[in-house]
Design a protein around this motif. Structure first.
Motif, mmCIF file in Angstrom:
data_model
loop_
_atom_site.group_PDB
_atom_site.id
_atom_site.type_symbol
_atom_site.label_atom_id
_atom_site.label_comp_id
_atom_site.label_asym_id
_atom_site.label_seq_id
_atom_site.Cartn_x
_atom_site.Cartn_y
_atom_site.Cartn_z
ATOM 1 N N ALA A 127 -13.369 -7.087 37.366
ATOM 2 C CA ALA A 127 -14.667 -6.857 38.016
ATOM 3 C C ALA A 127 -15.697 -6.405 36.992
ATOM 4 N N LYS A 128 -15.264 -5.590 36.037
ATOM 5 C CA LYS A 128 -16.170 -5.154 34.971
ATOM 6 C C LYS A 128 -16.630 -6.345 34.138
ATOM 7 N N TRP A 129 -15.721 -7.264 33.818
ATOM 8 C CA TRP A 129 -16.107 -8.446 33.055
ATOM 9 C C TRP A 129 -17.049 -9.338 33.852
ATOM 10 N N SER A 130 -16.841 -9.422 35.156
ATOM 11 C CA SER A 130 -17.774 -10.168 36.002
ATOM 12 C C SER A 130 -19.163 -9.539 35.946
ATOM 13 N N ILE A 131 -19.208 -8.223 35.949
ATOM 14 C CA ILE A 131 -20.483 -7.512 35.866
ATOM 15 C C ILE A 131 -21.162 -7.800 34.533
ATOM 16 N N PHE A 132 -20.405 -7.830 33.445
ATOM 17 C CA PHE A 132 -20.975 -8.160 32.137
ATOM 18 C C PHE A 132 -21.565 -9.570 32.128
ATOM 19 N N VAL A 133 -20.829 -10.522 32.674
ATOM 20 C CA VAL A 133 -21.296 -11.909 32.696
ATOM 21 C C VAL A 133 -22.556 -12.032 33.559
ATOM 22 N N LEU A 134 -22.546 -11.397 34.729
ATOM 23 C CA LEU A 134 -23.711 -11.454 35.614
ATOM 24 C C LEU A 134 -24.928 -10.773 34.991
ATOM 25 N N THR A 135 -24.704 -9.672 34.303
ATOM 26 C CA THR A 135 -25.802 -8.978 33.625
ATOM 27 C C THR A 135 -26.380 -9.851 32.517
ATOM 28 N N ALA A 136 -25.519 -10.486 31.752
ATOM 29 C CA ALA A 136 -25.987 -11.391 30.697
ATOM 30 C C ALA A 136 -26.769 -12.555 31.303
ATOM 31 N N MET A 137 -26.300 -13.061 32.432
ATOM 32 C CA MET A 137 -27.001 -14.158 33.108
ATOM 33 C C MET A 137 -28.387 -13.707 33.562
ATOM 34 N N LEU A 138 -28.467 -12.518 34.127
ATOM 35 C CA LEU A 138 -29.762 -11.983 34.569
ATOM 36 C C LEU A 138 -30.714 -11.806 33.386
ATOM 37 N N LEU A 139 -30.211 -11.244 32.302
ATOM 38 C CA LEU A 139 -31.063 -11.037 31.128
ATOM 39 C C LEU A 139 -31.555 -12.362 30.557
ATOM 40 N N GLU A 140 -30.663 -13.336 30.464
ATOM 41 C CA GLU A 140 -31.079 -14.644 29.959
ATOM 42 C C GLU A 140 -32.092 -15.290 30.908
ATOM 43 N N TYR A 141 -31.891 -15.123 32.190
ATOM 44 C CA TYR A 141 -32.819 -15.652 33.189
ATOM 45 C C TYR A 141 -34.197 -15.024 33.000
ATOM 46 N N LEU A 142 -34.241 -13.723 32.777
ATOM 47 C CA LEU A 142 -35.517 -13.034 32.558
ATOM 48 C C LEU A 142 -36.200 -13.535 31.290
ATOM 49 N N VAL A 143 -35.435 -13.689 30.227
ATOM 50 C CA VAL A 143 -36.003 -14.195 28.982
ATOM 51 C C VAL A 143 -36.560 -15.601 29.189
ATOM 52 N N ARG A 144 -35.821 -16.420 29.893
ATOM 53 C CA ARG A 144 -36.224 -17.811 30.108
ATOM 54 C C ARG A 144 -37.498 -17.935 30.936
ATOM 55 N N HIS A 145 -37.665 -17.058 31.920
ATOM 56 C CA HIS A 145 -38.803 -17.180 32.837
ATOM 57 C C HIS A 145 -39.966 -16.237 32.513
ATOM 58 N N LEU A 146 -39.786 -15.361 31.543
ATOM 59 C CA LEU A 146 -40.874 -14.450 31.172
ATOM 60 C C LEU A 146 -41.428 -14.714 29.780
ATOM 61 N N THR A 147 -40.725 -15.527 28.996
ATOM 62 C CA THR A 147 -41.165 -15.809 27.632
ATOM 63 C C THR A 147 -41.177 -17.324 27.422
ATOM 64 N N ALA A 148 -41.567 -17.707 26.229
ATOM 65 C CA ALA A 148 -41.571 -19.129 25.872
ATOM 66 C C ALA A 148 -40.190 -19.609 25.434
ATOM 67 N N PHE A 149 -39.272 -18.688 25.233
ATOM 68 C CA PHE A 149 -37.913 -19.056 24.827
ATOM 69 C C PHE A 149 -37.168 -19.673 26.006
ATOM 70 N N ASN A 150 -36.256 -20.569 25.698
ATOM 71 C CA ASN A 150 -35.493 -21.227 26.755
ATOM 72 C C ASN A 150 -33.997 -21.241 26.427
ATOM 73 N N PRO A 151 -33.387 -20.048 26.265
ATOM 74 C CA PRO A 151 -31.952 -20.028 25.961
ATOM 75 C C PRO A 151 -31.137 -20.405 27.201
ATOM 76 N N LEU A 152 -30.126 -21.186 26.982
ATOM 77 C CA LEU A 152 -29.258 -21.610 28.078
ATOM 78 C C LEU A 152 -27.786 -21.353 27.754
ATOM 79 N N TYR A 153 -27.529 -20.420 26.869
ATOM 80 C CA TYR A 153 -26.153 -20.147 26.452
ATOM 81 C C TYR A 153 -25.310 -19.611 27.606
ATOM 82 N N ILE A 154 -25.783 -18.552 28.224
ATOM 83 C CA ILE A 154 -25.033 -17.955 29.331
ATOM 84 C C ILE A 154 -25.086 -18.868 30.550
#
Length: 186
Positions: A127-154
């Motif tokens: 469950a902790k690892w799921s939380i890490f993955v979901l947190t990384a997904m949220l952070l990447e989503y924020l970067v993608r939609h708030l900046t000009a960067f478009n990372p799609l790694y996660i």
């Protein structure tokens, strides 16, 4: 019924409930009222689970960023953002982790013979690892939609990572069952 069966039944009920709710989350449509409800639930869950360092050090800051981003997107008229689904899945995993921690006292209140199982801790770690993955997904989503960067790694690794966690959980469950039922003797 054996004590082990009662403990395993409680553990399985938590996991089945979590997996069922996770599937229902994907059916939720974008709606302002739903988003408000999700973030109010986040406030309650984070407050109730503030004892957990994972919540205070990782989830709270990310969810504050998510709320600020949602407010910015609402104010600017940016549509089609589905970040609240990942927030809801994050909350579900936090609650699941809490229930796994509390399974022993909950089971003991209902039935005598509650004991800790090795699977409790293994599933808490997953469950902790799921939380890490979901947190990384949220952070990447924020970067993608708030900046000009478009990372799609996660984004690209999200489904395989979550499936790997689910398969690991199934492996742990099967391994535990086989070890407890079939004991080899010399």
């Amino acid at each position: 019924m054996k004590a082990r069966d009662v403990n395993m039944a409680g553990l399985l009920m938590i996991i089945i409930l979590e997996r069922s709710l996770e599937e229902v989350i994907y059916l939720i449509h974008i709606n302002f009222d739903i988003k408000v409800f999700v973030y109010l639930c986040a406030l309650v869950v984070l407050y109730k689970l503030k004892y957990d360092q994972l919540v205070t050090r990782l989830c709270m800051p990310v969810l504050v960023l998510a709320v600020l981003a949602e407010l910015y997107w609402w104010y600017s008229g940016y549509d089609g953002v589905r970040i609240h689904l990942y927030v809801l899945m994050l909350l579900l995993n936090l609650v699941t982790r809490h229930l796994l921690f509390m399974r022993l006292p909950i089971t003991d209140n209902l039935v005598e013979g509650a004991k800790s199982l090795p699977l409790d801790w293994k599933f808490c770690e997953l469950a902790k690892w799921s939380i890490f993955v979901l947190t990384a997904m949220l952070l990447e989503y924020l970067v993608r939609h708030l900046t000009a960067f478009n990372p799609l790694y996660i984004y690209n690794a999200f489904t395989p990572l979550m499936h790997a966690i689910a398969v690991t959980m199934l492996y742990y469950l099967t391994d535990d069952y086989l070890r407890s039922r079939f004991i080899l003797t010399a």
